[in-house]
Design an enzyme around this catalytic site. Structure first.
Site, PDB file in Angstrom:
ATOM      1  CG  LEU B 101      -4.986   4.114  -7.502  1.00  0.00           C
ATOM      2  CD1 LEU B 101      -6.494   4.182  -7.513  1.00  0.00           C
ATOM      3  CD2 LEU B 101      -4.445   4.959  -6.379  1.00  0.00           C
ATOM      4  CG  ASP B 102      -1.016   1.049  -2.711  1.00  0.00           C
ATOM      5  OD1 ASP B 102      -0.121   1.209  -1.863  1.00  0.00           O
ATOM      6  OD2 ASP B 102      -2.047   1.743  -2.733  1.00  0.00           O
ATOM      7  CB  ALA B 103      -4.267  -3.755  -2.406  1.00  0.00           C
ATOM      8  CG  PHE B 104      -4.022   1.137   2.285  1.00  0.00           C
ATOM      9  CD1 PHE B 104      -3.677   2.474   2.383  1.00  0.00           C
ATOM     10  CD2 PHE B 104      -4.720   0.558   3.328  1.00  0.00           C
ATOM     11  CE1 PHE B 104      -4.016   3.223   3.496  1.00  0.00           C
ATOM     12  CE2 PHE B 104      -5.070   1.303   4.439  1.00  0.00           C
ATOM     13  CZ  PHE B 104      -4.709   2.635   4.528  1.00  0.00           C
ATOM     14  CB  SER B 105      -4.836   3.831  -2.690  1.00  0.00           C
ATOM     15  OG  SER B 105      -3.541   3.488  -2.411  1.00  0.00           O
TER      16      SER B 105
END
Lengths: 354, 349
Positions: B101-105
């Site tokens: 999961l990337d940092a924004f999610s």
């Protein structure tokens, strides 16, 4: 700690201390073997043509190829030619005289090289005394070459004088272990140099307690030369424009300033002057209140200042009066969201935006 | 004789789910979990040290008047077993991450510990779908499709109604269904393929672009709207771009203000551990809770490997589809039995 007599005798004899050097392999194996072979030559010269003598030389001749061939010749030039056909088989249960028993040299069971200090701790007086002081040997052996250095030290000649010096300086005994874990190289610095540096600091009117506190907080302090300490003290006094006693106070509270490089400090001062727009006397106040800003991370300082000044709209003069905000952990941007992230979610009035 | 630390370490084998907070890199989450597991392992008391005989020079105990120092034996613990010499008992715990999961999610992040890392491989090769909740906002368009990017253009959104939005979503879903059928390499004219399609058991074979198997609008308050998505092979950036494309289709612009994964295969958000529960005992409880699903994933993965050896493609597809049908049935079964899991968790001391 009382070391047992057998251990002491083993430890003090020369072959053992040569075998304790774990760093390089070939020269030490050779020295190990040649020293044993010297001892057998003594036994041979005393007793001519005895069965135990030939037994020893037979054993030595079967050693690995590092064995120096030149040293076989003097043995064979005597009248004891090794005649394998007429070799008399020795039984381990054979009775030997008291003199022969005393002259038997037992090779040490210590490995010539090891990646940890565990095999040597019980046998070495230095290492066991360091463990009792509280030095974390496991951490030190991770650093390159420190393990070999510690094993080679002699307690009474190297370690004891320096420990007594530190105790005279006023460093508490409970803190000695931690000091040596951070800086084991204080044990290889010459006592004259250490005393010269302490006398220099005292000449700059640092009290005895402050010198002891500085050495406890910054263990590498006394490894730096007098010129370097002088250079740094002069820089802080000139650059910050502080009086002598205030400089002394700042340095006593953060002795790391005297240990590290001056370039990051110069950059931080430039950031304060140009980016944040603080004047000279404001910078002096900031540094005397929170000396940590001089060695803080430049990027994090700018991020916190930007957040506090531009997002929270706190005026710059107020930040200068309370510089603790610039180093507080609460506002620090980090991997896990903290108060600053929560503050960002709140709108300008401090009320949730959605 | 196993020590307490070794017995605790042997319990750390399996999969569990963690709720990743927004703004945090997944690596930091993984490192945090690994260090909390190591902290628990190293706080266990170490094995008893070996004892050795030592001779100490003590005064002769029989006559207090005599001052002879006699070497007397005693059993003393060996310094080689001292904690300052041996160091911590455990240096590393293998913690692996499933679908990243990337940092924004934010949302469900599946992690595997110890032997569970093998099962993670099977999970990534299995065609499980993931559930996302996407928050969108009409009227703006940024360079990174997210609300943290630089605003490029603004547009009006008064003409957008829920009806139009649903029509656009239906069109997107139709396109994705076509892609699903194409990539599943199945001939829809056969009876078995038709039955699978009816039951919703088609999945893409091999490498495929992101495919949405389900898409609907949960909430519509202009300018904000919320979509629920089920997808396969996706990245979070693709989902933000999807929001942007929905805006384009509606002749306005849209940005994504939140991506939240609510399900990753059989791992749901109700059973994911929040930050207070990232401790060793909560993790071991979660591993025990998911042990059945872990076993099923491992079995289906091993079946897929052995089936691949037989090399008959039609048979593989039939049999692996049966396996995935079983896993999907477990999804349905699990969704009914999630209520007991949350209550059972103890508060960590």
């Amino acid at each position: 700690m009382h070391v047992c007599q057998r251990c002491v005798s083993l430890f003090l004899s020369r072959p053992l201390s040569a075998a304790l050097q774990p760093s390089t392999r070939a020269p030490h194996q050779r020295s190990h073997l040649t020293l044993l072979q010297h001892s057998t030559r003594h036994t041979l010269s005393q007793r001519h043509g005895t069965q135990t003598g030939t037994h020893f030389t037979g054993r030595q001749a079967a050693s690995p190829p590092l064995y120096n061939k030149k040293e076989i010749v003097p043995l064979n030039s005597d009248d004891h030619r090794i005649d394998l056909d007429s070799a008399v088989h020795l039984s381990p249960l054979q009775e030997i005289s008291e003199d022969e028993a005393v002259q038997i040299q037992v090779p040490s069971a210590l490995p010539p090289e090891s990646s940890t200090l565990r095999p040597y701790v019980d046998k070495s007086e230095t290492l066991s005394k360091l463990v009792h002081l509280g030095v974390n040997l496991w951490k030190l052996e991770q650093r390159p070459n420190v393990g070999s250095m510690l094993v080679r030290l002699d307690f009474h000649a190297d370690v004891a004088p320096r420990l007594l010096f530190l105790k005279d300086l006023g460093v508490e005994e409970s803190k000695l272990g931690q000091l040596l874990t951070i800086n084991p190289f204080i044990l290889t610095e010459s006592v004259d140099n250490l005393e010269a540096r302490v006398s220099y600091l005292k000449s700059k009117k640092f009290s005895k307690q402050s010198v002891a506190a500085m050495v406890s907080k910054a263990p590498y302090l006394l490894n730096f030369s007098v010129e370097r300490l002088d250079n740094r003290l002069g820089f802080f006094q000139k650059q910050l424009g502080l009086r002598a006693e205030k400089t002394r106070d700042v340095v006593t509270r953060l002795p790391k300033l005297l240990c590290g490089s001056l370039e990051p400090v110069k950059e931080n001062l430039k950031v304060f002057e140009l980016e944040f727009g603080f004047r000279g006397n404001e910078i002096q106040h900031i540094v005397t209140t929170v000396p940590k800003v001089l060695i803080a991370n430049k990027r994090k300082l700018t991020q916190i200042f930007d957040f506090v000044h531009n997002t929270m709209n706190v005026p710059q003069s107020l930040i200068g009066k309370f510089p603790q905000t610039l180093v507080s952990r609460v506002l620090r941007p980090g991997p896990v969201p903290t108060v600053s992230a929560q503050l960002r979610l709140l709108g300008p009035l401090g009320v949730p935006a959605r | 004789m196993t020590t307490q630390a070794v017995r605790l370490f042997r319990k750390m084998d399996g999969l569990f789910a963690v709720y990743k907070p927004q703004g945090v890199h997944w690596k930091h989450v993984r490192d945090n979990i690994e260090s909390s597991l190591l902290k628990a392992l190293n706080s266990c008391p170490p094995a008893a040290p070996q004892l050795a005989v030592h001779f100490q020079l003590l005064s002769d105990g029989k006559n207090s008047s005599s001052k002879d120092l006699v070497p007397s034996p005693s059993m003393v613990p060996v310094l080689a077993d001292h904690p300052l010499v041996t160091g911590p008992q455990f240096h590393k715990v293998h913690v692996g991450v499933g679908h990243r999961l990337d940092a924004f999610s934010s949302g469900v992040l599946v992690l595997g510990v110890g032997k569970g890392n093998r099962v993670l491989e099977h999970l990534s090769k299995s065609h499980v779908t993931r559930d996302y909740t996407l928050e969108g906002e009409f009227g703006k368009s940024t360079d990174s499709f997210m609300d943290t990017g630089r605003v490029i253009e603004k547009a009006t959104y008064d003409h957008v109604t829920q009806d139009k939005l649903e029509r656009v979503l239906a069109m997107i879903q139709g396109a994705n269904q076509k892609a699903l059928i194409t990539y599943s390499q199945v001939d829809l004219r056969t009876q078995e393929a038709y039955e699978l399609a009816v039951r919703g058991l088609l999945y893409p074979h091999g490498k495929s672009p992101p495919i949405l198997t389900g898409l609907r609008c949960i909430n519509f308050n202009p300018p904000h709207f919320t979509l629920e998505v089920q997808c396969v092979n996706e990245t979070q950036k693709y989902l933000c771009k999807l929001i942007h494309e929905v805006g384009l289709e509606l002749r306005t612009s849209a940005i994504c203000s939140g991506v939240r994964r609510t399900r990753d295969g059989p791992f749901k958000v109700e059973n994911a551990l929040t930050r207070q529960h990232w401790t060793a005992d909560s993790i071991i409880q979660a591993i025990a809770h998911f042990s059945k699903t872990t076993r099923k994933i491992r079995k289906s993965g091993m079946y897929r490997q052995t089936a691949g050896q037989f090399n008959s493609s039609a048979q593989i597809q039939e049999q692996t589809r049966r396996q995935s049908e079983q896993i999907n049935q477990e999804h349905a079964g699990l969704s009914s039995s999630t209520s007991d899991a949350v209550g059972d968790r103890k508060t960590p001391s």
